[in-house]
Enzyme design. Structure first.
Site, PDB file in Angstrom:
ATOM      1  N   LYS A 178       0.891  -1.173   0.000  1.00  0.00           N
ATOM      2  CA  LYS A 178       0.000   0.000   0.000  1.00  0.00           C
ATOM      3  C   LYS A 178       0.920   1.212   0.000  1.00  0.00           C
ATOM      4  CE  LYS A 178      -1.917   2.983   2.070  1.00  0.00           C
ATOM      5  NZ  LYS A 178      -1.627   4.399   1.727  1.00  0.00           N
ATOM      6  N   GLU A 254       9.821   1.326  10.759  1.00  0.00           N
ATOM      7  CA  GLU A 254      10.812   2.403  10.614  1.00  0.00           C
ATOM      8  C   GLU A 254      10.039   3.710  10.670  1.00  0.00           C
ATOM      9  OE1 GLU A 254      12.929   1.463   6.991  1.00  0.00           O
ATOM     10  OE2 GLU A 254      13.654  -0.408   7.837  1.00  0.00           O
ATOM     11  N   GLU A 390       9.224  16.364  15.584  1.00  0.00           N
ATOM     12  CA  GLU A 390       9.628  16.144  14.188  1.00  0.00           C
ATOM     13  C   GLU A 390       8.790  17.043  13.283  1.00  0.00           C
ATOM     14  OE1 GLU A 390       8.355  12.612  11.955  1.00  0.00           O
ATOM     15  OE2 GLU A 390      10.412  12.390  11.244  1.00  0.00           O
TER      16      GLU A 390
HETATM   17  P1  NAD Z   1       2.372   8.384   7.472  1.00  0.00           P
HETATM   18  O1  NAD Z   1       2.570   7.609   8.707  1.00  0.00           O
HETATM   19  O2  NAD Z   1       1.382   9.493   7.472  1.00  0.00           O
HETATM   20  O3  NAD Z   1       1.942   7.455   6.268  1.00  0.00           O
HETATM   21  C1  NAD Z   1       2.709   6.335   5.909  1.00  0.00           C
HETATM   22  C2  NAD Z   1       1.816   5.297   5.269  1.00  0.00           C
HETATM   23  O4  NAD Z   1       0.906   4.801   6.251  1.00  0.00           O
HETATM   24  C3  NAD Z   1       0.960   5.830   4.121  1.00  0.00           C
HETATM   25  O5  NAD Z   1       0.920   4.852   3.113  1.00  0.00           O
HETATM   26  C4  NAD Z   1      -0.400   5.984   4.775  1.00  0.00           C
HETATM   27  O6  NAD Z   1      -1.484   5.933   3.880  1.00  0.00           O
HETATM   28  C5  NAD Z   1      -0.408   4.810   5.724  1.00  0.00           C
HETATM   29  N1  NAD Z   1      -1.350   4.907   6.846  1.00  0.00           N
HETATM   30  C6  NAD Z   1      -1.723   6.023   7.513  1.00  0.00           C
HETATM   31  N2  NAD Z   1      -2.571   5.686   8.526  1.00  0.00           N
HETATM   32  C7  NAD Z   1      -2.708   4.330   8.491  1.00  0.00           C
HETATM   33  C8  NAD Z   1      -3.464   3.394   9.262  1.00  0.00           C
HETATM   34  N3  NAD Z   1      -4.207   3.785  10.310  1.00  0.00           N
HETATM   35  N4  NAD Z   1      -3.381   2.094   8.939  1.00  0.00           N
HETATM   36  C9  NAD Z   1      -2.613   1.676   7.897  1.00  0.00           C
HETATM   37  N5  NAD Z   1      -1.902   2.530   7.123  1.00  0.00           N
HETATM   38  C10 NAD Z   1      -1.942   3.843   7.420  1.00  0.00           C
HETATM   39  O7  NAD Z   1       3.816   8.912   7.057  1.00  0.00           O
HETATM   40  P2  NAD Z   1       4.196   9.868   5.858  1.00  0.00           P
HETATM   41  O8  NAD Z   1       3.671  11.234   6.172  1.00  0.00           O
HETATM   42  O9  NAD Z   1       3.820   9.207   4.593  1.00  0.00           O
HETATM   43  O10 NAD Z   1       5.812   9.868   5.951  1.00  0.00           O
HETATM   44  C11 NAD Z   1       6.525  10.731   6.767  1.00  0.00           C
HETATM   45  C12 NAD Z   1       6.901  10.051   8.066  1.00  0.00           C
HETATM   46  O11 NAD Z   1       7.605   8.851   7.782  1.00  0.00           O
HETATM   47  C13 NAD Z   1       7.854  10.860   8.925  1.00  0.00           C
HETATM   48  O12 NAD Z   1       7.483  10.740  10.270  1.00  0.00           O
HETATM   49  C14 NAD Z   1       9.203  10.196   8.707  1.00  0.00           C
HETATM   50  O13 NAD Z   1      10.138  10.372   9.748  1.00  0.00           O
HETATM   51  C15 NAD Z   1       8.790   8.772   8.561  1.00  0.00           C
HETATM   52  N6  NAD Z   1       9.813   8.012   7.822  1.00  0.00           N
HETATM   53  C16 NAD Z   1      10.615   7.155   8.517  1.00  0.00           C
HETATM   54  C17 NAD Z   1      11.609   6.434   7.856  1.00  0.00           C
HETATM   55  C18 NAD Z   1      12.557   5.500   8.581  1.00  0.00           C
HETATM   56  O14 NAD Z   1      13.289   4.777   7.909  1.00  0.00           O
HETATM   57  N7  NAD Z   1      12.575   5.505   9.889  1.00  0.00           N
HETATM   58  C19 NAD Z   1      11.759   6.591   6.478  1.00  0.00           C
HETATM   59  C20 NAD Z   1      10.916   7.480   5.810  1.00  0.00           C
HETATM   60  C21 NAD Z   1       9.934   8.175   6.495  1.00  0.00           C
HETATM   61  O1  6OD Z   2      18.480   3.858   3.022  1.00  0.00           O
HETATM   62  C1  6OD Z   2      17.525   3.178   3.446  1.00  0.00           C
HETATM   63  O2  6OD Z   2      17.493   1.951   3.346  1.00  0.00           O
HETATM   64  C2  6OD Z   2      16.392   3.872   4.078  1.00  0.00           C
HETATM   65  N1  6OD Z   2      15.443   3.062   4.592  1.00  0.00           N
HETATM   66  C3  6OD Z   2      16.354   5.203   4.099  1.00  0.00           C
HETATM   67  C4  6OD Z   2      15.369   5.968   4.716  1.00  0.00           C
HETATM   68  C5  6OD Z   2      15.214   7.257   4.392  1.00  0.00           C
HETATM   69  C6  6OD Z   2      14.206   8.041   5.017  1.00  0.00           C
HETATM   70  O3  6OD Z   2      13.708   9.014   4.548  1.00  0.00           O
END
Ligand code: NAD
Ligand code: 6OD
Length: 486
Positions: A178, A254, A390
């Site tokens: 998804k 993550e 954040e």
């Molecule tokens: P988000 O949590 O809003 O959405 C991520 C995904 O989850 C989307 O596909 C969304 O549709 C889905 N989703 C939302 N609510 C849900 C639910 N209740 N059940 C199932 N699926 C659901 O995140 P975002 O805004 O897309 O991305 C930004 C965030 O992601 C930031 O907090 C960032 O730090 C984090 N992030 C973390 C990493 C990592 O590796 N740690 C990498 C990239 C992004």
């Molecule tokens: O490099 C990766 O494997 C990874 N998961 C990066 C995450 C980036 C976040 O925005």
């Protein structure tokens, strides 16, 4: 108008309920695509197809045959490199050089590297004495987890989605992805690649939609999904973990971060400025590993703030295809409003705005896009909202420090624990500080330098589990012990 469909059991299909939602360009907010929203029954069909595929042709492949297919996926991504670059630029608005040099090549690498990992997995074995003197042999088998649900975000859509699909398929699982509702294009293209290279139907499925009461929730609450791997906000992870508790299903998360960058006075100055500039502003600050808190040792504080300001003011806003443009917009109006609200909060809390703080003037249609200035603040205390929460935008607060112990305590003063970047030319200090910061990934004199064999993940509220190299096997396989009485 582009029409984005779901990919279920090897076919591109419309929503069974006829629901469609709109995709807008981050550059202009023009309506650029219609996306078929998967209904509960579409998700159910995808899960059933994935379940059936486990016991079909896919389940009968030897690891070597799987490896060949995954190499084929990587090669076909490379053959269609320009299509992937274009799709990711359209979805995210980010400059083409970032797609070309980082995000799309990583998508292909995510298939190759994990194919190589499974070729070389050792099994453990133990000989055991028994009272009859004949003994027993124990050995381990790694078997696929089963049907894996993959929920991914919008900030580096292709890299982050393939980072999960690659190891899941290498280990013999089947998947339903998804993608974020904001960025479905490259996941859809991957469906075309899977068909082209002959990945059996049902092994890779895509369902589009939102989170709550949509495809995300339908997938994570589905009882036939054996495990869920998620990248996104910590708050969303909390909701998904509750869904996964039903049936005690495994999760790999993550999530968010509030990462510290630490610059000691003995660091190579220009490299440290460049490194923090990248970590704060790459991808318009929309990188989970990015730096939103910078701590600079007092003797070089003023000079560092000035140098970072000059670099932040030198970015070239523009269309991703435009020659020389190196800085894109935020993903959506909603996200722009969120980041701007933090810009206002910083001012309300008494920050000195070193640079930025608003929206740049953009020509023509781009005036309607989600553009935002890179922003630097100083002068706030440790408990200010922009120092604690954040933001996920192109901004950082810079604070001076005097001692190593003080800066370690400040870096650790957060509920998150994803990454840090430390800049120093004192090797002993580099090792000492890296070991004391409570994060999953500590970079020294670098940032976002990735060896895919290493463990990747977050501590505290930044994640659960580690993926990467052999660590991915912990989540994507079950270990079975076979005990043979001799
Ligand atoms: P988000 O949590 O809003 O959405 C991520 C995904 O989850 C989307 O596909 C969304 O549709 C889905 N989703 C939302 N609510 C849900 C639910 N209740 N059940 C199932 N699926 C659901 O995140 P975002 O805004 O897309 O991305 C930004 C965030 O992601 C930031 O907090 C960032 O730090 C984090 N992030 C973390 C990493 C990592 O590796 N740690 C990498 C990239 C992004
Ligand atoms: O490099 C990766 O494997 C990874 N998961 C990066 C995450 C980036 C976040 O925005």
């Amino acid at each position: 108008m582009r029409l984005i469909k779901n990919y279920i059991n090897g076919e591109f299909v419309d929503s069974s309920e006829g629901k469609v939602f709109k995709k807008y360009s981050p550059l202009t907010n023009e309506h650029i695509a219609d996306i078929q929203e998967a209904s509960r029954s579409d998700v159910d069909l995808a899960v059933k197809s994935a379940r059936n595929a486990l016991s079909g042709e896919w389940g009968l492949l030897t690891p070597d045959q799987r490896v060949e297919l995954l190499y084929g996926v990587a090669d076909e991504i490379t053959n269609r490199f320009e299509d992937f670059v274009e799709a990711e630029m359209v979805d995210t608005g980010q400059p083409s050089h970032v797609q070309r040099h980082v995000f799309i090549p990583r998508g292909a690498a995510n298939f190759k590297v994990f194919a190589d990992v499974i070729k070389n997995v050792p099994a453990e074995s133990f000989m055991m004495p028994t009272p009859d003197g004949e003994g027993a042999l124990n050995y381990s088998l790694r078997v696929p987890k089963g049907v894996v649900g993959i929920i991914s975000p919008w900030n580096a859509p292709f890299l982050l989605m393939t980072w999960k699909v690659g190891p899941a398929l290498a280990c013999g699982n089947t998947v339903i992805v998804k993608p974020s509702e904001e960025t479905p294009l490259t996941t859809t293209l991957l469906g075309e690649v899977m068909s082209k290279v002959g990945i059996p139907d049902g092994v890779f499925n895509v369902v589009n939609g939102f989170g709550p009461e949509s495809a995300g929730e339908f997938l994570t609450t589905h009882p036939e999904v054996d495990a869920i791997t998620f990248t996104g906000e910590t708050r969303t992870g909390t909701a998904i973990m509750k869904a996964a508790a039903e049936g005690c299903r495994d999760v790999s998360f993550e999530m968010g971060g509030k990462n510290a960058g630490i610059v000691f006075a003995d660091a190579e100055f220009d490299k440290a400025v460049d490194g923090i500039f990248r970590s704060a502003f790459l991808n318009t600050g929309q990188v989970c590993l990015g730096t939103e808190r910078v701590y600079v040792e007092r003797p070089i504080f003023e000079k560092f703030v000035q140098a970072l300001k000059e670099k932040a003011e030198s970015v070239s806003y523009g269309h991703p295809m435009e020659q020389g443009s190196n800085y894109g917009p935020l993903i959506s109006k909603e996200h722009q409003e969120k980041v701007l609200s933090y810009y206002q909060k910083a001012v309300d809390e008494g920050a000195t705005v070193v640079t930025g703080g608003g929206i740049p003037d953009m020509p023509g249609d781009m005036a309607n896009g989600n553009w935002i200035q890179p922003t630097i603040w100083t002068g706030l205390s440790d408990d200010a909202a922009v120092v604690r929460e954040e933001i996920f935008g192109p901004c950082c607060h810079i604070m001076p420090f005097d001692t190593e112990a003080e800066v370690i305590a400040k870096a650790n003063d957060t509920e998150y624990g994803l990454s840090t970047t430390v800049w120093t030319s004192n090797l002993a200090r580099a090792h000492r500080v890296a070991a004391k910061i409570d994060v999953g990934i500590a970079w020294v004199n670098s940032w976002f330098l990735r060896d895919l064999r290493t463990a990747f993940g977050g501590s505290k509220q930044s994640g659960i589990g580690r993926e990467g190299g052999v660590h991915s096997l912990e989540f994507y396989t079950e270990m079975r012990n076979v005990c043979v009485k001799l």
